[in-house]
Design an enzyme around this catalytic site. Structure first.
Site, PDB file in Angstrom:
ATOM      1  N   CYS A  22       0.856  -1.155   0.097  1.00 45.18           N
ATOM      2  CA  CYS A  22       0.082  -0.053   0.049  1.00 45.18           C
ATOM      3  C   CYS A  22       0.771   1.217   0.286  1.00 45.18           C
ATOM      4  O   CYS A  22       1.400   1.790   1.322  1.00 45.18           O
ATOM      5  CB  CYS A  22      -0.921  -0.084   1.347  1.00 45.18           C
ATOM      6  SG  CYS A  22      -2.266   1.339   1.294  1.00 45.18           S
ATOM      7  N   CYS A  50      -0.466   4.238   2.398  1.00 47.76           N
ATOM      8  CA  CYS A  50      -0.440   4.023   3.836  1.00 47.76           C
ATOM      9  C   CYS A  50       1.331   4.131   3.837  1.00 47.76           C
ATOM     10  O   CYS A  50       1.679   4.849   5.040  1.00 47.76           O
ATOM     11  CB  CYS A  50      -0.555   2.518   3.973  1.00 47.76           C
ATOM     12  SG  CYS A  50      -2.124   1.664   3.405  1.00 47.76           S
ATOM     13  N   ASP A  51       2.056   3.666   3.079  1.00 42.61           N
ATOM     14  CA  ASP A  51       3.552   3.496   3.740  1.00 42.61           C
ATOM     15  C   ASP A  51       4.585   4.219   2.810  1.00 42.61           C
ATOM     16  O   ASP A  51       5.577   4.360   3.191  1.00 42.61           O
ATOM     17  CB  ASP A  51       4.049   2.087   3.609  1.00 42.61           C
ATOM     18  CG  ASP A  51       3.196   1.117   4.598  1.00 42.61           C
ATOM     19  OD1 ASP A  51       2.845   1.718   5.626  1.00 42.61           O
ATOM     20  OD2 ASP A  51       3.007  -0.187   4.262  1.00 42.61           O
TER      21      ASP A  51
END
Ligand code: NDP
Length: 316
Positions: A137, A140-141
């Protein structure tokens, strides 16, 4: 098999969608019963820090956030069971659910929040470096790879989108494409091709993720038959997601990829009393906050459904 237990509202899944549905249903006095499934807490437990969920200015550890959501659901009276729904029969009402192949339940309403799982290449090194340089992701990261060099594997819209997203944070993005063409829509391909710090590696397969105690240091790929190493600190998978809907096949209407179909602007499935929330019904957004949002919607939809059911005249 034990006697059939009766439940008013049953929630299947323990990610942000399931727990948010539980919080709302419990506060409405519906005494929800939630089955966590095989991965309590869901996909977020495989993420380190969540920095894009509103309300956490310092970010929050993904697993901790799920523990907090669970506590919040329990505080209002949700009954949580660490067990798996193994079969459902939605062909008649009340709805029938089998737990761990042995216990039968009957529910007046069911919220399906079983999520989706990112697809992985299946390399042992990929699992070894999960959350230490390997992520599924970018939204997300990606932030953790600011100023670094990363690789994205995949050639669909997700890969194009993630590569474009990462190109704004990272010095260089290597897009690893296994064939000599991309599946992504033309406009997204053009965007990728026109971004100077995205390099597309055609006909290239990832063979191994390389790294040390600090995390990922590179990937070994096979490009047009020749092996080579690309130095990167992050490796992002964007080869698709798999909705966790196997047990609902033949029971709920799904799209061609297996995502549960809900009617527009609601969480209602085609079966009366069954609602779907979170990634299991969302192939586009797939964020914790959108999952929580539809989790809330599903509890409100279920509450309304149950109230209407109770108001129905009883026929002798
Ligand atoms: P897709 O199934 O569309 O694409 C998956 C990609 O991963 C394919 O290019 C495939 O390669 C590649 N792939 C699969 N397995 C491997 C492997 N083992 N090694 C290397 N590459 C592999 O998934 P997406 O997640 O990209 O998209 C899913 C759906 O969501 C699509 O309908 C898409 O349009 C939509 N979407 C829309 C977005 C938007 O409009 N903004 C954003 C993201 C997704 P190959 O082509 O060779 O099969």
């Amino acid at each position: 098999m034990k006697n059939t237990d009766k439940v008013k509202i049953l929630i299947i899944g323990s990610g942000p969608a399931g727990y948010t549905a539980a919080i709302y249903a419990a506060r409405a006095g519906l005494k929800p019963v939630l089955y966590t499934g095989g991965q309590p807490g869901g996909q977020l437990t495989t993420t380190n820090d969540v920095e894009n969920f509103p309300g956490y200015p310092e970010g929050v550890n993904g697993s901790q956030m799920m523990v907090d959501l669970q506590k919040q659901a329990e505080r209002f009276g949700t009954q949580i069971h660490y067990a798996q729904v193994t079969a459902v029969d939605f062909s008649s009402y009340p709805l029938k659910i089998t737990i761990d192949d042995k216990q039968l339940l009957e529910a007046e309403a069911v919220i399906v929040a079983t999520g989706a799982s990112a697809k992985y290449l299946g390399l042992p090194s990929e699992q070894a470096f999960l959350n230490r340089g390997v992520s599924a992701c970018a939204v997300c990261d990606g932030f953790f790879y600011r100023g670094k060099e990363v690789a994205v594997v995949g050639a669909g819209d997700s890969a194009a989108e993630e590569a474009t997203y990462l190109s704004k944070l990272c010095t260089q993005v290597h897009l690893i494409v296994r064939r000599n063409e991309m599946r992504a829509s033309k406009i997204m391909q053009e965007r990728v091709k026109n971004t100077p710090n995205i390099q597309i590696h055609w006909n290239t397969q990832t063979e191994e993720i390389l790294g040390d105690d600090q995390g990922v240091t590179g990937i070994r790929v096979n490009a047009n038959g020749a092996s080579k190493v690309i130095a990167v600190q992050g490796f992002f998978l964007a080869i698709g997601h798999q909705p966790n809907t196997a047990i609902f096949r033949g029971q709920l209407e799904m799209d061609e990829a297996g995502y549960i179909k809900v009617s527009s602007g609601s969480t209602k499935t085609g079966v009366e009393g069954v609602f779907a929330a979170g990634d299991v019904a969302d192939r586009v957004y797939r964020q914790a906050v959108t999952a929580a949002g539809t989790g809330c919607m599903s509890a409100l939809d279920a509450e309304k459904f149950l109230a209407a059911k109770e108001a129905e005249p009883i026929h002798a």
